[in-house]
Design a protein around this motif. Sequence first.
Motif, PDB file in Angstrom:
ATOM      1  N   GLN A 175     -72.992  -1.982  71.233  1.00  0.00           N
ATOM      2  CA  GLN A 175     -72.324  -0.950  72.025  1.00  0.00           C
ATOM      3  C   GLN A 175     -73.153   0.336  72.015  1.00  0.00           C
ATOM      4  OE1 GLN A 175     -68.622   0.830  70.588  1.00  0.00           O
ATOM      5  NE2 GLN A 175     -67.948   1.248  72.694  1.00  0.00           N
ATOM      6  N   VAL A 176     -73.560   0.749  73.197  1.00  0.00           N
ATOM      7  CA  VAL A 176     -74.301   1.995  73.354  1.00  0.00           C
ATOM      8  C   VAL A 176     -73.327   3.073  73.778  1.00  0.00           C
ATOM      9  CG1 VAL A 176     -76.130   3.176  74.632  1.00  0.00           C
ATOM     10  CG2 VAL A 176     -76.432   0.791  73.939  1.00  0.00           C
ATOM     11  N   LEU A 177     -73.344   4.178  73.074  1.00  0.00           N
ATOM     12  CA  LEU A 177     -72.473   5.313  73.371  1.00  0.00           C
ATOM     13  C   LEU A 177     -73.297   6.357  74.112  1.00  0.00           C
ATOM     14  CD1 LEU A 177     -70.866   5.489  69.830  1.00  0.00           C
ATOM     15  CD2 LEU A 177     -69.808   4.557  71.896  1.00  0.00           C
ATOM     16  N   SER A 178     -72.892   6.656  75.326  1.00  0.00           N
ATOM     17  CA  SER A 178     -73.601   7.632  76.154  1.00  0.00           C
ATOM     18  C   SER A 178     -72.772   8.914  76.219  1.00  0.00           C
ATOM     19  CB  SER A 178     -73.810   7.060  77.559  1.00  0.00           C
ATOM     20  OG  SER A 178     -74.490   7.995  78.366  1.00  0.00           O
ATOM     21  N   LEU A 179     -73.280   9.958  75.585  1.00  0.00           N
ATOM     22  CA  LEU A 179     -72.551  11.215  75.453  1.00  0.00           C
ATOM     23  C   LEU A 179     -72.539  11.989  76.774  1.00  0.00           C
ATOM     24  CD1 LEU A 179     -71.086  13.106  73.467  1.00  0.00           C
ATOM     25  CD2 LEU A 179     -73.306  14.060  72.860  1.00  0.00           C
ATOM     26  N   LEU A 180     -71.348  12.328  77.231  1.00  0.00           N
ATOM     27  CA  LEU A 180     -71.201  13.096  78.467  1.00  0.00           C
ATOM     28  C   LEU A 180     -71.020  14.584  78.204  1.00  0.00           C
ATOM     29  CD1 LEU A 180     -68.845  10.768  80.537  1.00  0.00           C
ATOM     30  CD2 LEU A 180     -71.335  11.002  80.690  1.00  0.00           C
ATOM     31  N   ALA A 181     -70.208  14.917  77.194  1.00  0.00           N
ATOM     32  CA  ALA A 181     -69.908  16.334  76.960  1.00  0.00           C
ATOM     33  C   ALA A 181     -69.354  16.546  75.560  1.00  0.00           C
ATOM     34  CB  ALA A 181     -68.889  16.827  77.982  1.00  0.00           C
ATOM     35  N   ILE A 182     -69.480  17.789  75.111  1.00  0.00           N
ATOM     36  CA  ILE A 182     -68.855  18.242  73.870  1.00  0.00           C
ATOM     37  C   ILE A 182     -67.929  19.383  74.261  1.00  0.00           C
ATOM     38  CG2 ILE A 182     -69.181  19.202  71.568  1.00  0.00           C
ATOM     39  CD1 ILE A 182     -72.056  18.129  71.662  1.00  0.00           C
ATOM     40  N   GLN A 183     -66.675  19.276  73.847  1.00  0.00           N
ATOM     41  CA  GLN A 183     -65.681  20.288  74.204  1.00  0.00           C
ATOM     42  C   GLN A 183     -65.005  20.807  72.940  1.00  0.00           C
ATOM     43  OE1 GLN A 183     -63.281  17.724  76.616  1.00  0.00           O
ATOM     44  NE2 GLN A 183     -64.608  17.912  78.396  1.00  0.00           N
ATOM     45  N   PHE A 184     -64.480  22.027  73.035  1.00  0.00           N
ATOM     46  CA  PHE A 184     -63.769  22.620  71.904  1.00  0.00           C
ATOM     47  C   PHE A 184     -62.424  23.146  72.371  1.00  0.00           C
ATOM     48  CE2 PHE A 184     -62.734  26.402  69.263  1.00  0.00           C
ATOM     49  CZ  PHE A 184     -62.515  25.744  68.060  1.00  0.00           C
ATOM     50  N   ALA A 185     -61.372  22.770  71.653  1.00  0.00           N
ATOM     51  CA  ALA A 185     -60.032  23.285  71.918  1.00  0.00           C
ATOM     52  C   ALA A 185     -59.553  23.995  70.660  1.00  0.00           C
ATOM     53  CB  ALA A 185     -59.088  22.151  72.289  1.00  0.00           C
ATOM     54  N   GLU A 186     -59.361  25.299  70.773  1.00  0.00           N
ATOM     55  CA  GLU A 186     -58.910  26.091  69.630  1.00  0.00           C
ATOM     56  C   GLU A 186     -57.440  25.798  69.359  1.00  0.00           C
ATOM     57  OE1 GLU A 186     -60.583  30.247  68.701  1.00  0.00           O
ATOM     58  OE2 GLU A 186     -58.696  30.579  69.767  1.00  0.00           O
ATOM     59  N   THR A 187     -57.086  25.652  68.076  1.00  0.00           N
ATOM     60  CA  THR A 187     -55.691  25.412  67.705  1.00  0.00           C
ATOM     61  C   THR A 187     -55.127  26.606  66.952  1.00  0.00           C
ATOM     62  OG1 THR A 187     -56.443  24.210  65.736  1.00  0.00           O
ATOM     63  CG2 THR A 187     -55.868  22.895  67.681  1.00  0.00           C
ATOM     64  N   ASP A 188     -55.780  27.029  65.903  1.00  0.00           N
ATOM     65  CA  ASP A 188     -55.356  28.167  65.089  1.00  0.00           C
ATOM     66  C   ASP A 188     -56.631  28.933  64.740  1.00  0.00           C
ATOM     67  OD1 ASP A 188     -53.903  29.901  63.504  1.00  0.00           O
ATOM     68  OD2 ASP A 188     -53.718  28.512  61.818  1.00  0.00           O
ATOM     69  N   ALA A 189     -56.996  29.877  65.591  1.00  0.00           N
ATOM     70  CA  ALA A 189     -58.293  30.566  65.523  1.00  0.00           C
ATOM     71  C   ALA A 189     -58.710  30.879  64.091  1.00  0.00           C
ATOM     72  CB  ALA A 189     -58.249  31.852  66.340  1.00  0.00           C
ATOM     73  N   PRO A 190     -59.946  30.553  63.739  1.00  0.00           N
ATOM     74  CA  PRO A 190     -61.014  29.972  64.554  1.00  0.00           C
ATOM     75  C   PRO A 190     -61.033  28.444  64.530  1.00  0.00           C
ATOM     76  CG  PRO A 190     -61.937  30.603  62.460  1.00  0.00           C
ATOM     77  CD  PRO A 190     -60.458  30.972  62.424  1.00  0.00           C
ATOM     78  N   ALA A 191     -60.018  27.818  63.923  1.00  0.00           N
ATOM     79  CA  ALA A 191     -59.973  26.356  63.808  1.00  0.00           C
ATOM     80  C   ALA A 191     -59.656  25.706  65.147  1.00  0.00           C
ATOM     81  CB  ALA A 191     -58.926  25.949  62.770  1.00  0.00           C
ATOM     82  N   GLY A 192     -59.967  24.404  65.223  1.00  0.00           N
ATOM     83  CA  GLY A 192     -59.670  23.669  66.442  1.00  0.00           C
ATOM     84  C   GLY A 192     -60.193  22.256  66.366  1.00  0.00           C
TER      85      GLY A 192
END
Length: 147
Positions: A89-106
Amino acid sequence: MDRLRLMALDAEDLAVVSAQVQDSVTKFEALDYRPREKRFTLVVNRFAWDAAGRQSGGKDSYERRQSVLSFARVLKVRTSGIKRNDPDQVLSLLAIQFAETDAPAGTIELVFADGPLIQLDVECVEAQLEDLGAAWETRFKPRHPAN
């Protein structure tokens, strides 16, 4: 050598790293989570978008570079759609995203083509991307279907 080396300390920085690793490929065996160190690392073969389309012998030239992408302050890792027992299985990375939950954590999400996903619960954004060595030429430029 013109090795790429980037650090991300917020969502804006992470977007820059995401653009540089778009279309990187990896396999499950190249993923490493060390809970005691709070570190998640993956080795990828990065498509060098920054060098795409250079002319070599009258043709467009493309290259890949082996790179390491690491995330610090990782509290938990979740995966879906990754076949841990499938070495092909080859994993082809499309994007890295960040969703903040309790600043600065997420939660940092590594989104792969065809559905696989890695979610990292983090104390804060702290990521590094570093090329490990010289580039090699590839004939194939990643293509994405039009939306």
